[in-house]
Write a protein that holds these residues in place. Structure first.
Motif, short mmCIF file in Angstrom:
data_model
loop_
_atom_site.label_atom_id
_atom_site.label_comp_id
_atom_site.label_asym_id
_atom_site.label_seq_id
_atom_site.Cartn_x
_atom_site.Cartn_y
_atom_site.Cartn_z
N ARG A 19 0.84 -1.21 0.00
CA ARG A 19 0.00 0.00 0.00
C ARG A 19 0.87 1.25 0.00
NH1 ARG A 19 -2.15 -0.68 4.59
NH2 ARG A 19 -3.85 -2.02 3.90
N SER A 69 -4.05 -5.94 -5.02
CA SER A 69 -4.06 -6.35 -3.62
C SER A 69 -3.02 -7.43 -3.35
CB SER A 69 -5.45 -6.87 -3.22
OG SER A 69 -5.67 -8.15 -3.80
N SER A 119 -9.90 -3.97 -3.61
CA SER A 119 -10.57 -2.69 -3.33
C SER A 119 -10.40 -1.69 -4.47
CB SER A 119 -10.01 -2.09 -2.03
OG SER A 119 -8.61 -1.85 -2.15
N ARG A 120 -9.43 -1.93 -5.36
CA ARG A 120 -9.19 -1.02 -6.48
C ARG A 120 -9.23 -1.77 -7.80
NH1 ARG A 120 -4.24 2.91 -4.98
NH2 ARG A 120 -5.14 4.05 -6.75
N ASP A 165 -11.08 -5.73 -9.48
CA ASP A 165 -10.97 -7.18 -9.37
C ASP A 165 -10.00 -7.71 -10.43
OD1 ASP A 165 -12.83 -6.97 -7.37
OD2 ASP A 165 -14.51 -7.68 -8.59
#
Length: 261
Positions: free
Chosen positions: A58, A65, A230-231, A233
């Motif tokens: 991150r 992810s 979250s950003r 798939d």
């Protein structure tokens, strides 16, 4: 007194509005060749290898992810050829993957961004491509027309088969005149080895979903498994069974991803 207060509030809201406009203007840029798009942030390359923690990924500005990255890394083997559509903060990490006796190539359509990245990481194998297409014509011109989709395949890709392909480019949002991923998905379906793996990021988007379903699922007859993020798939397409990593199950001790936490 009331007039002064009124003028003060007017000035205050003007400053706030103008400041927001400036921020939005800085976030976007107009490029005649690839359309209206987000401007590229300064790259970080703080994660150059895996395993890496979720916080490290991150902080490095990596969009995929932890589990999505692990799913790709899990299928890479020592002698594999790995092709990545798109260059970003994760590029150095991909180039240091398990395919230590194979090769990793990146394909990018933004020449300025490519030159900037190569200045910082000259060891990366990045090749320029001009897709010469746009998202507005995805279904009116390209969907179902293999002759159109085959146009502009670079010579350096034509005669090479790839074991693992990650489609994370070109730009697939931000304006209908951006290239979209029609050609990169189709090219992946033609360049992957029969028992290989193709990963498509942002599979929830219409173009990515429909072109993947047509050319990877229907034409190749491959299985698909989506790894949520979250950003965006990530879809994993493969002829073989879905891996334990895709399913989120623990990686066997001693494997290449043992300790990826």
């Amino acid at each position: 007194m009331c007039i002064d207060l009124y003028n003060m509030f007017v000035c205050f809201y003007f400053v706030v509005f103008f400041g927001q406009w400036c921020l939005i203007h800085l976030m976007f840029q107009k490029n005649s060749s690839i359309g209206f798009q987000f401007s590229r942030p300064d790259f970080k390359f703080t994660v150059s290898r895996f395993p890496a923690t979720t916080d490290e990924l991150r902080n490095a500005g990596i969009i995929l992810s932890h589990q999505q990255i692990a799913s790709v890394m899990a299928v890479l083997q020592k002698k594999h050829r790995f092709l990545v559509f798109g260059v970003g903060n994760d590029s150095k990490m991909w180039s240091s993957g398990p395919n230590t006796h194979g090769s990793t190539m990146f394909v990018e359509n933004n020449e300025n961004w490519t030159n900037k990245v190569l200045e910082a990481q000259p060891s990366l194998d990045i090749r320029f491509v001009d897709y010469k297409c746009n998202m507005a014509e995805a279904f009116t011109k390209y969907f179902g027309d293999e002759a159109k989709l085959t146009e502009d395949i670079p010579d350096y890709l034509k005669d090479t088969k790839w074991d693992v392909i990650l489609v994370d480019g070109p730009m697939g949002f931000g304006g209908s005149d951006n290239p979209g991923r029609m050609k990169s998905i189709y090219w992946a379906s033609k360049m992957v080895v029969p028992n290989g793996h193709v990963f498509v990021h942002d599979i929830e988007r219409h173009i990515e979903h429909e072109f993947s379903r047509r050319y990877l699922e229907k034409d190749l007859g491959w299985k698909r498994f989506d790894i949520a993020g979250s950003r965006g798939d990530l879809a994993h397409f493969s002829k073989s069974r879905i891996s334990d990593v895709d399913m989120g199950r623990p990686v066997p001790a001693g494997s290449i991803l043992d300790g990826f936490s």
